[in-house]
Motif scaffolding. Structure first.
Motif, PDB file in Angstrom:
ATOM      1  N   GLY A 137      79.592 -37.195 -79.450  1.00 46.09           N
ATOM      2  CA  GLY A 137      78.386 -37.154 -80.270  1.00 46.09           C
ATOM      3  C   GLY A 137      78.648 -37.522 -81.709  1.00 46.09           C
ATOM      4  O   GLY A 137      77.869 -38.263 -82.333  1.00 46.09           O
ATOM      5  N   LEU A 138      79.749 -37.026 -82.262  1.00 40.38           N
ATOM      6  CA  LEU A 138      80.078 -37.358 -83.651  1.00 40.38           C
ATOM      7  C   LEU A 138      80.448 -38.829 -83.788  1.00 40.38           C
ATOM      8  O   LEU A 138      80.038 -39.498 -84.749  1.00 40.38           O
ATOM      9  N   GLN A 139      81.221 -39.349 -82.839  1.00 41.87           N
ATOM     10  CA  GLN A 139      81.607 -40.755 -82.890  1.00 41.87           C
ATOM     11  C   GLN A 139      80.380 -41.668 -82.894  1.00 41.87           C
ATOM     12  O   GLN A 139      80.301 -42.622 -83.673  1.00 41.87           O
ATOM     13  N   GLN A 140      79.426 -41.354 -82.064  1.00 41.00           N
ATOM     14  CA  GLN A 140      78.201 -42.152 -81.989  1.00 41.00           C
ATOM     15  C   GLN A 140      77.463 -42.144 -83.328  1.00 41.00           C
ATOM     16  O   GLN A 140      76.973 -43.183 -83.800  1.00 41.00           O
ATOM     17  N   ARG A 141      77.396 -40.990 -83.950  1.00 42.41           N
ATOM     18  CA  ARG A 141      76.675 -40.873 -85.218  1.00 42.41           C
ATOM     19  C   ARG A 141      77.416 -41.566 -86.364  1.00 42.41           C
ATOM     20  O   ARG A 141      76.784 -42.198 -87.225  1.00 42.41           O
ATOM     21  N   LEU A 142      78.733 -41.466 -86.377  1.00 39.99           N
ATOM     22  CA  LEU A 142      79.495 -42.149 -87.419  1.00 39.99           C
ATOM     23  C   LEU A 142      79.388 -43.664 -87.276  1.00 39.99           C
ATOM     24  O   LEU A 142      79.309 -44.391 -88.276  1.00 39.99           O
ATOM     25  N   GLU A 143      79.370 -44.141 -86.050  1.00 37.68           N
ATOM     26  CA  GLU A 143      79.225 -45.586 -85.828  1.00 37.68           C
ATOM     27  C   GLU A 143      77.863 -46.068 -86.321  1.00 37.68           C
ATOM     28  O   GLU A 143      77.752 -47.161 -86.900  1.00 37.68           O
ATOM     29  N   ARG A 144      76.825 -45.268 -86.091  1.00 41.08           N
ATOM     30  CA  ARG A 144      75.497 -45.623 -86.597  1.00 41.08           C
ATOM     31  C   ARG A 144      75.500 -45.665 -88.121  1.00 41.08           C
ATOM     32  O   ARG A 144      74.936 -46.577 -88.729  1.00 41.08           O
ATOM     33  N   LEU A 145      76.167 -44.705 -88.733  1.00 34.29           N
ATOM     34  CA  LEU A 145      76.238 -44.653 -90.190  1.00 34.29           C
ATOM     35  C   LEU A 145      77.006 -45.859 -90.732  1.00 34.29           C
ATOM     36  O   LEU A 145      76.582 -46.502 -91.698  1.00 34.29           O
ATOM     37  N   ASP A 146      78.121 -46.177 -90.093  1.00 33.95           N
ATOM     38  CA  ASP A 146      78.976 -47.261 -90.579  1.00 33.95           C
ATOM     39  C   ASP A 146      78.394 -48.642 -90.298  1.00 33.95           C
ATOM     40  O   ASP A 146      78.808 -49.633 -90.915  1.00 33.95           O
ATOM     41  N   ALA A 147      77.443 -48.715 -89.374  1.00 32.94           N
ATOM     42  CA  ALA A 147      76.863 -50.015 -89.029  1.00 32.94           C
ATOM     43  C   ALA A 147      75.933 -50.531 -90.121  1.00 32.94           C
ATOM     44  O   ALA A 147      75.644 -51.733 -90.178  1.00 32.94           O
ATOM     45  N   ARG A 148      75.478 -49.658 -90.969  1.00 35.22           N
ATOM     46  CA  ARG A 148      74.555 -50.057 -92.032  1.00 35.22           C
ATOM     47  C   ARG A 148      75.339 -50.383 -93.307  1.00 35.22           C
ATOM     48  O   ARG A 148      76.312 -49.711 -93.637  1.00 35.22           O
ATOM     49  N   ARG A 149      74.903 -51.379 -94.019  1.00 34.46           N
ATOM     50  CA  ARG A 149      75.538 -51.731 -95.292  1.00 34.46           C
ATOM     51  C   ARG A 149      74.855 -50.943 -96.401  1.00 34.46           C
ATOM     52  O   ARG A 149      73.670 -51.133 -96.695  1.00 34.46           O
ATOM     53  N   TRP A 150      75.626 -50.064 -97.011  1.00 37.68           N
ATOM     54  CA  TRP A 150      75.085 -49.186 -98.047  1.00 37.68           C
ATOM     55  C   TRP A 150      75.466 -49.699 -99.425  1.00 37.68           C
ATOM     56  O   TRP A 150      76.614 -50.057 -99.649  1.00 37.68           O
ATOM     57  N   PRO A 151      74.522 -49.717-100.350  1.00 40.26           N
ATOM     58  CA  PRO A 151      74.861 -50.130-101.716  1.00 40.26           C
ATOM     59  C   PRO A 151      75.726 -49.074-102.392  1.00 40.26           C
ATOM     60  O   PRO A 151      75.494 -47.870-102.240  1.00 40.26           O
ATOM     61  N   GLY A 152      76.755 -49.518-103.099  1.00 37.98           N
ATOM     62  CA  GLY A 152      77.631 -48.580-103.795  1.00 37.98           C
ATOM     63  C   GLY A 152      76.895 -47.886-104.939  1.00 37.98           C
ATOM     64  O   GLY A 152      76.141 -48.516-105.688  1.00 37.98           O
ATOM     65  N   ARG A 153      77.108 -46.583-105.046  1.00 37.61           N
ATOM     66  CA  ARG A 153      76.483 -45.803-106.113  1.00 37.61           C
ATOM     67  C   ARG A 153      77.437 -44.733-106.610  1.00 37.61           C
ATOM     68  O   ARG A 153      78.295 -44.254-105.865  1.00 37.61           O
ATOM     69  N   ARG A 154      77.242 -44.359-107.864  1.00 40.90           N
ATOM     70  CA  ARG A 154      77.916 -43.193-108.419  1.00 40.90           C
ATOM     71  C   ARG A 154      76.925 -42.037-108.427  1.00 40.90           C
ATOM     72  O   ARG A 154      75.777 -42.210-108.854  1.00 40.90           O
ATOM     73  N   VAL A 155      77.379 -40.877-107.946  1.00 39.51           N
ATOM     74  CA  VAL A 155      76.482 -39.729-107.896  1.00 39.51           C
ATOM     75  C   VAL A 155      77.158 -38.517-108.533  1.00 39.51           C
ATOM     76  O   VAL A 155      78.367 -38.305-108.381  1.00 39.51           O
ATOM     77  N   LEU A 156      76.372 -37.755-109.251  1.00 39.41           N
ATOM     78  CA  LEU A 156      76.811 -36.467-109.780  1.00 39.41           C
ATOM     79  C   LEU A 156      76.285 -35.404-108.824  1.00 39.41           C
ATOM     80  O   LEU A 156      75.077 -35.228-108.687  1.00 39.41           O
ATOM     81  N   TYR A 157      77.192 -34.715-108.146  1.00 39.95           N
ATOM     82  CA  TYR A 157      76.820 -33.721-107.130  1.00 39.95           C
ATOM     83  C   TYR A 157      77.050 -32.335-107.733  1.00 39.95           C
ATOM     84  O   TYR A 157      78.183 -31.910-107.938  1.00 39.95           O
TER      85      TYR A 157
END
Length: 267
Positions: A137-157
């Motif tokens: 289940g985790l592998q499937q979800r990580l693959e879905r996350l990694d399949a998308r191209r995300w714009p790089g951002r800096r975040v203050l958490y």
């Protein structure tokens, strides 16, 4: 697949057997035990262990993650206790050694570390099939996350106020956010949870300011006050579910899905 009975401290743990009595002093791991079908063997928890709520209501609490009631825990006769390097102290672990035969120490530092965590507990407590289901289940979800191209951002958490505290790069939270191209900022060396000063320069360096729901429970009112006192544009401020970004174990599956949707909404 790789199974091991060696924990994060290099300690080997033999198969527990069906009569194992487990104490969990880590909220994420208490939840994971139920996902592995081990809930009936959980005999003690901390008062921070809140998921799953209905099932945990019947499990005795022995204190917090740093300080517990040893007399009460000893009376529950656990054979195993689950610990985490970040959440529990070495002093506590040493005290537990006096009356708990097996101390299983964990230390997931990134989402992918959950695979080894699932398999460690799966092997020790004879739940290998359940562990593999979580891995899939985790592998499937990580693959879905990694399949998308995300714009790089800096975040203050932000995790605390008075004083303001954030997260460094060497944390599970930061490595979760890296999966969507977000870099936690600022990045002081060798400091995992630094105290910071909110300055115009710092705010100019980041794209988003994220206010976590834990350990400090930020609310919409905090964002309004922050915007009013710092001049930071409200659209750059977001509330974020801290459980979804910082809890490992079985919560990681929902956490990865949550992060995908949260980041997509911020795109």
């Amino acid at each position: 697949m790789t199974y091991t009975s060696i924990d994060a401290c290099g300690q080997h743990h033999p198969p527990a057997g069906p009569d194992a009595r487990i104490a969990s002093l880590v909220p994420s791991l208490s939840e994971l035990l139920f996902a592995l079908g081990l809930g009936t063997q959980l005999v003690a928890r901390t008062h921070y262990c809140i998921h799953p709520a209905a099932e945990l209501a019947a499990v005795p609490s022995v204190g917090g993650t740093k300080k517990i009631n040893h007399r009460r825990l000893a009376a529950l006769a656990p054979t195993h206790v689950l610990l985490n390097i970040d959440e529990n102290t070495q002093e506590l672990s040493a005290q537990l050694a006096a009356y708990v035969p097996q101390r299983i120490v964990t230390h997931p530092c990134a989402p992918q570390d959950n695979f080894a965590l699932y398999r460690l507990l799966g092997r020790v407590f004879d739940r290998e099939a359940e562990a593999e289901a979580l891995c899939a289940g985790l592998q499937q979800r990580l693959e879905r996350l990694d399949a998308r191209r995300w714009p790089g951002r800096r975040v203050l958490y932000l995790i605390w106020r008075e004083p303001w505290m954030s997260v460094g790069a060497d944390t599970y939270i930061a490595r979760m956010l890296e999966r969507v191209g977000w870099q936690t900022w600022p990045r002081p060396a060798a400091v995992r949870y630094p105290q910071i000063e909110i300055t115009p320069q710092l705010l100019a360096e980041v794209d988003l300011v994220l206010f976590s729901s834990e350990p400090y429970r930020f609310t919409a009112a905090d964002l309004e006050h922050f915007a009013a006192t710092t001049g930071c544009a409200p659209h750059r401020l977001r509330l974020i579910d801290g459980e979804m970004t910082s809890w490992y174990g079985s919560r990681a599956l929902a956490g990865v899905d949550y992060l995908h949707d949260f980041a997509a909404a911020c795109a």
